[in-house]
Design an enzyme around this catalytic site. Structure first.
Site, PDB file in Angstrom:
ATOM      1  N   CYS A  66     -27.132   2.842 -13.751  1.00 44.02           N
ATOM      2  CA  CYS A  66     -25.993   3.398 -14.404  1.00 44.02           C
ATOM      3  C   CYS A  66     -26.103   3.068 -15.839  1.00 44.02           C
ATOM      4  O   CYS A  66     -26.283   2.344 -16.157  1.00 44.02           O
ATOM      5  CB  CYS A  66     -24.871   2.680 -13.761  1.00 44.02           C
ATOM      6  SG  CYS A  66     -23.350   3.698 -14.335  1.00 44.02           S
ATOM      7  N   CYS A  70     -20.090  -1.482 -17.824  1.00 42.40           N
ATOM      8  CA  CYS A  70     -19.204  -2.472 -17.596  1.00 42.40           C
ATOM      9  C   CYS A  70     -19.745  -4.078 -17.568  1.00 42.40           C
ATOM     10  O   CYS A  70     -20.615  -4.227 -16.536  1.00 42.40           O
ATOM     11  CB  CYS A  70     -18.671  -1.843 -15.987  1.00 42.40           C
ATOM     12  SG  CYS A  70     -18.429  -0.205 -16.152  1.00 42.40           S
ATOM     13  N   CYS A  73     -20.826  -5.420 -13.870  1.00 42.74           N
ATOM     14  CA  CYS A  73     -21.359  -4.720 -12.944  1.00 42.74           C
ATOM     15  C   CYS A  73     -22.942  -4.703 -12.876  1.00 42.74           C
ATOM     16  O   CYS A  73     -23.709  -4.562 -13.663  1.00 42.74           O
ATOM     17  CB  CYS A  73     -21.343  -3.264 -13.115  1.00 42.74           C
ATOM     18  SG  CYS A  73     -21.759  -2.125 -11.645  1.00 42.74           S
ATOM     19  N   CYS A 110     -16.594   4.499   2.675  1.00 43.20           N
ATOM     20  CA  CYS A 110     -16.155   4.724   1.511  1.00 43.20           C
ATOM     21  C   CYS A 110     -17.721   5.027   0.916  1.00 43.20           C
ATOM     22  O   CYS A 110     -18.432   3.764   1.173  1.00 43.20           O
ATOM     23  CB  CYS A 110     -15.482   3.567   0.763  1.00 43.20           C
ATOM     24  SG  CYS A 110     -13.851   3.267   1.295  1.00 43.20           S
ATOM     25  N   CYS A 141     -13.740   8.362   1.652  1.00 39.93           N
ATOM     26  CA  CYS A 141     -13.236   7.838   0.498  1.00 39.93           C
ATOM     27  C   CYS A 141     -14.663   7.910  -0.350  1.00 39.93           C
ATOM     28  O   CYS A 141     -15.835   7.631   0.045  1.00 39.93           O
ATOM     29  CB  CYS A 141     -13.000   6.189   0.532  1.00 39.93           C
ATOM     30  SG  CYS A 141     -12.612   5.745  -1.390  1.00 39.93           S
ATOM     31  N   CYS A 201      -7.053   5.951  -4.574  1.00 38.87           N
ATOM     32  CA  CYS A 201      -7.508   4.714  -4.715  1.00 38.87           C
ATOM     33  C   CYS A 201      -7.722   3.832  -6.046  1.00 38.87           C
ATOM     34  O   CYS A 201      -8.601   4.241  -6.665  1.00 38.87           O
ATOM     35  CB  CYS A 201      -8.519   4.315  -3.570  1.00 38.87           C
ATOM     36  SG  CYS A 201      -9.038   2.593  -3.751  1.00 38.87           S
ATOM     37  N   ARG A 273      -5.621  -3.720  -1.088  1.00 37.88           N
ATOM     38  CA  ARG A 273      -6.780  -4.087  -0.370  1.00 37.88           C
ATOM     39  C   ARG A 273      -7.273  -5.328  -1.059  1.00 37.88           C
ATOM     40  O   ARG A 273      -7.411  -5.513  -2.231  1.00 37.88           O
ATOM     41  CB  ARG A 273      -7.845  -2.965  -0.452  1.00 37.88           C
ATOM     42  CG  ARG A 273      -9.082  -3.434   0.192  1.00 37.88           C
ATOM     43  CD  ARG A 273     -10.188  -2.458   0.279  1.00 37.88           C
ATOM     44  NE  ARG A 273      -9.658  -1.173   0.711  1.00 37.88           N
ATOM     45  CZ  ARG A 273      -9.582  -0.212   0.177  1.00 37.88           C
ATOM     46  NH1 ARG A 273     -10.493   0.242  -0.895  1.00 37.88           N
ATOM     47  NH2 ARG A 273      -9.219   0.926   0.817  1.00 37.88           N
TER      48      ARG A 273
END
Ligand code: SAM
Ligand code: DTB
Ligand code: SF4
Length: 328
Positions: A66, A70, A73, A110, A141, A201, A273
């Protein structure tokens, strides 16, 4: 009047409001622990069956490589974490995983992709996956990064039930964690998803070295969205070797429990969650999270790239606590 009730004089606690101030949220965090837990549980019972837990299974349909930075991550190409960049999974392989998730007891599936934003061609491929997963009788999701309005509308037409896109932290701390996209970019995607009529979400991560004020700022940002997210994932940072956040001082588990309780009180009708971080969490902490109003978990031995408790271990825990999977 109880201490908790003095915090929200404009509307009784347990009613949905979108005008939470950070000071009010901070005051909830500062309540004596028994008072906070009592209010969270009381409000939880106003809107939910306290013995039900919604069960979702995650699948990384496009792993690694990616371009975003972040700091938490493992899938960012900027950090050497050992996660290999892969191509988008094939439809049949995704459907086989969804079938297995359903057989294992999940009600929602998801699909996550390590993209900054999908190309239109990617969205078409994911739409085929969504149609296939829905045909199996699962809720769907997806979390694919930033979306345009047109892409959100396309996903809606494929039958997508939920889109996950997190605010991650407070607006003030955000710049310490991500520099390649802004808080406003995130709010714009959330608006596109909401406008398209997809359930939202949206939550965040704690344990990233943020302060108590940032945790309050994150919940205040979520609870003052024009409409509360239907689902609010609260993640405990999973520290992955190679990411800038490895070695961050561990957050006191009770602070995590308090974050869940405050989310429950501030967003009374949202499903909260207990998300990433359960692999290293004691049963006692998880039990406190359920008591604080968490009513959803990720189920299955892997999150996207990191470990999650095995199915047997989770079923044993739910059984021990007398909790049962929520029906769709
Ligand atoms: N690339 C897309 C995006 O960022 O929106 C979708 C996938 S991304 C992995 C989804 C969310 O997972 C992030 O927003 C973050 O909140 C959470 N996450 C990622 N790595 C994590 C970690 N190490 N610990 C806890 N949560 C994490
Ligand atoms: C969310 O808030 N947490 C999930 C889901 N949304 C996509 C992801 C957690 C990822 C944890 C790190 C990993 O397994 O790569
Ligand atoms: Fe990319 Fe999402 Fe990971 Fe950020 S959280 S690096 S956008 S996969």
């Amino acid at each position: 009047m109880s201490l908790a009730h003095t915090i929200s004089p404009r509307a009784p606690l347990g009613h949905v409001r979108n005008d939470w101030t950070r000071d009010e949220i901070r005051a909830l965090f500062d309540l004596p622990f028994p008072e906070l837990m009592f209010e969270a549980q009381r409000i939880h019972r106003m809107h939910f069956d306290p013995s039900e837990v919604q069960i979702s299974t995650l699948l990384s349909i496009k792993t690694g490589g990616c371009p975003e930075d972040c700091a938490y991550c493992p899938q960012s190409a900027k950090y050497d974490t050992g996660v290999k960049a892969e191509k988008l999974m094939r439809l049949d392989a995704v459907l086989a995983e969804a079938q297995a998730a359903k057989a294992g007891g999940a009600s929602r599936f998801c699909m996550g992709a390590a993209w900054r934003e999908p190309k239109d061609r990617d969205v078409e491929n994911v739409c085929a996956m969504i149609e296939g997963v829905k045909a199996l009788g699962l809720e769907t999701c997806a979390t694919l990064g930033m979306l345009t309005q047109t892409q959100a509308q396309r996903l809606k037409r494929s039958g997508l039930d939920y889109y996950n896109h997190n605010l991650d932290t407070s607006p003030e701390f955000y710049g310490e964690i991500i520099t390649t996209r802004t808080y406003k970019d995130r709010l714009d995607t959330l608006e596109a998803v909401r406008e398209a009529g997809i359930n939202v979400c949206c939550g965040g991560i704690v344990g990233m070295g943020e302060g108590a004020d940032d945790r309050a700022g994150m919940i205040a940002a979520l609870a003052s969205l024009p409409v509360h997210p239907e689902s609010v994932p609260i993640n405990m940072l999973v520290q992955v070797e190679g990411t800038p956040l490895t070695g961050t001082g561990k957050l006191d588990p009770l602070e995590f429990v308090k974050t869940i309780a405050v989310a429950r009180i501030a967003m009374p009708k949202s499903v909260v969650r207990l998300s990433a971080g359960r692999e290293d969490m004691s049963e006692e902490t998880q039990a406190l999270c359920f008591l604080a109003g968490a009513n959803s978990i990720f189920y299955g031995p892997k999150l996207l790239t990191t470990p999650n408790p095995g199915r047997d271990r989770d079923m044993a825990l739910l059984d021990k606590l007398g909790l049962r999977p929520m029906e769709r």
